[in-house]
Design an enzyme around this catalytic site. Structure first.
Site, PDB file in Angstrom:
ATOM      1  N   ASP A 162     -12.131  13.776  -9.581  1.00 45.52           N
ATOM      2  CA  ASP A 162     -12.843  14.439 -10.678  1.00 45.52           C
ATOM      3  C   ASP A 162     -13.928  15.331 -10.082  1.00 45.52           C
ATOM      4  OD1 ASP A 162     -14.229  15.223 -12.911  1.00 45.52           O
ATOM      5  OD2 ASP A 162     -14.290  13.225 -13.819  1.00 45.52           O
ATOM      6  N   SER A 219     -16.360  11.397 -21.124  1.00 45.06           N
ATOM      7  CA  SER A 219     -17.069  12.554 -20.585  1.00 45.06           C
ATOM      8  C   SER A 219     -18.479  12.620 -21.175  1.00 45.06           C
ATOM      9  CB  SER A 219     -16.270  13.828 -20.864  1.00 45.06           C
ATOM     10  OG  SER A 219     -16.821  14.935 -20.191  1.00 45.06           O
ATOM     11  N   HIS A 272     -10.540  14.880 -13.928  1.00 43.71           N
ATOM     12  CA  HIS A 272     -11.416  14.598 -15.064  1.00 43.71           C
ATOM     13  C   HIS A 272     -10.625  14.375 -16.355  1.00 43.71           C
ATOM     14  CE1 HIS A 272     -15.190  14.603 -17.258  1.00 43.71           C
ATOM     15  NE2 HIS A 272     -14.714  15.510 -18.096  1.00 43.71           N
TER      16      HIS A 272
END
Length: 489
Positions: A398, A318, A430
């Site tokens: 996501d 991320s 995600h």
């Protein structure tokens, strides 16, 4: 012929006198051995074999003195206690005498000199065995040491808990206000509760496993710490993963990598989770600088922990994927332009793995912090040849960071001639690749892909890592599916 019947009156017979309990008897006991009617030896009691004639009808009731004649009787005489004033005076005299004796003993015995005290060994150092081969501290010393160690662990756990709570509050404030804030907050609570069985097991592993070395200092900043996850096998040098965790640039924390670190350590890989400053503690430039310092520490010191310095891999997730990519590109540009390899060298990294990375694309205003924009600049084109292999993983579902960003970054890298690959996972969100899939147990496709790339250069280990026991499920399947539906990420 029968004689006249005789009736015996027993109602008027004297009752035995009750004696007080032992704890209430006081005074002096005097034994009177009265010799009555002769032939009775001293110290023996006379017990009549029949009723005395005095108790028959027609006779007078015997007196107390007559009954006492001819038998042993214990007569208790109670001495009167001394008056209270005399007792208090006696106690004061005795206390004064004891005090004076104590003072005289202290004056007669001089304190030991420092040299004598240093020469005489402490009792706890005395050997407990005849051959003086084993010395043990007393139980009280061991208990005190264990208590101090337990207090230190509790203090560290409290500090970590405080930091996690503060980061959670920051995340809640970041989610927004009003209806959107309430909806996101409720979704986050439901998501956390559904995954709580797995979180509890991971937290227990993080704080109490002997394979985790927490908070190793790598820099001067308060957040310049990293955690090391060690494999169970200690034979030979191990490959190393430098992992930069995510957190939306505001709640990043090294503890988020506990689950991934555990899974990779089970496959014989040392994992170093790097912590860094968050906003508003620092800017994105500060975060990139902290990550670069953490990578440099791993490159220089991992050999002392059993890692192989020539086999280090960089992983980011991320926001951590964005920060790690910026640190990698900055170092490559610096080496290409100035030849600066004082901290660490890009050649020490064998590959870079990006998991659900964000802000990979950007506009000209983000040229310093957008990897896609940086790679397209003329100053960076010559540095592309120095980059290791780049592999990105992304889920098609996501919505926090769409997979098109990873696709755009891969396209820019391939245009410049870099070795880059993209793995898309259909229907993954995600957090699926990073949380739900490792919590599910069994075979994890993304982790297997990472492990296969890492072990490719070692044929012996490459065959062994496939024989790793299947990971145990930490959360039931229906809870994982519900968590994926209510996830705010």
């Amino acid at each position: 012929m029968q004689g006249p019947r005789v009736s015996v009156l027993v109602a008027d017979s004297p009752l035995p006198v009750r004696r007080p309990p032992e704890h209430r008897r006081t005074g002096t006991v005097v034994s009177l051995r009265a010799l009555a009617r002769g032939g009775v030896a001293a110290g023996r009691s006379l017990v009549p074999s029949r009723w005395p004639a005095e108790l028959l009808p027609g006779h007078k009731k015997p007196s107390l003195s007559q009954l006492c004649t001819g038998s042993d009787q214990n007569i208790r005489t109670t001495e009167e206690p001394p008056p209270q004033e005399s007792l208090v005076a006696a106690m004061k005299v005795e206390l004064a005498a004891r005090t004076s004796q104590t003072r005289k003993a202290g004056e007669e015995t001089p304190p030991p000199s420092p040299s004598a005290a240093a020469a005489s060994p402490p009792v706890e150092d005395a050997p407990l065995l005849p051959d003086a081969g084993v010395r043990r501290r007393p139980a009280c010393g061991r208990f005190a040491e264990r208590s101090g160690s337990f207090r230190r662990e509790v203090g560290r756990a409290a500090a970590e808990t405080f930091l996690l709570t503060r980061l959670t509050l920051i995340l809640l404030r970041y989610l927004g206000i009003g209806y959107r804030w309430i909806r996101q907050f409720l979704a986050l609570c439901c998501y956390t509760l559904l995954l709580m069985p797995g979180f509890i097991q991971v937290v227990y592993y993080y704080f109490f496993s002997s394979q985790v070395h927490r908070s190793v200092v790598y820099g001067d900043q308060p957040r310049n710490r990293l955690d090391l996850y060690m494999p169970t096998s200690t034979t030979g040098l191990k490959p190393v993963v430098a992992f930069v965790t995510g957190g939306a640039w505001i709640i990043g924390y090294k503890g988020w990598g506990a689950l991934l670190g555990r899974r990779l350590a089970e496959r014989g890989i040392i994992v170093a989770c790097i912590d860094y400053r968050n906003f508003p503690q620092g800017t994105i430039g500060d975060m990139v600088e902290d990550a670069s310092q953490g990578i440099a520490f791993v490159c220089k010191n991992i050999a002392s922990y059993g890692g192989e310095p020539s086999r280090i891999y960089l992983v980011g997730q991320s926001a951590g994927a964005h920060i790690a990519a910026c640190a990698l590109l900055n170092q490559a540009i610096r080496e290409c332009g100035e030849g600066d390899t004082s901290s660490w060298s890009v050649s020490q990294l064998k590959a870079y793995f990006g998991i659900s990375g964000g802000i990979m694309e950007g506009e000209e205003s983000l040229q310093k912090f957008s990897p896609q924009v940086m790679i397209m600049q003329s100053s960076a084109r010559s540095a592309v040849s120095l980059l290791p292999r780049i592999i990105l993983f992304h889920g098609t579902s996501d919505y926090s960071i769409p997979s098109v960003e990873s696709q755009a970054f891969i396209d820019a890298l391939q245009q410049q001639g870099a070795k880059a690959d993209l793995f898309l996972y259909e229907g993954k969100t995600h957090t699926d690749l990073f949380l739900q899939d490792p919590l599910r147990g069994g075979r994890d496709k993304m982790l297997e892909e990472i492990a296969s790339v890492i072990h490719t250069e070692d044929p012996d280990v490459s065959a062994q890592h496939l024989d790793v026991a299947v990971a145990r499920r930490l959360v039931p399947e229906f809870m994982l599916k519900l968590a994926g539906k209510v996830s705010p990420f």
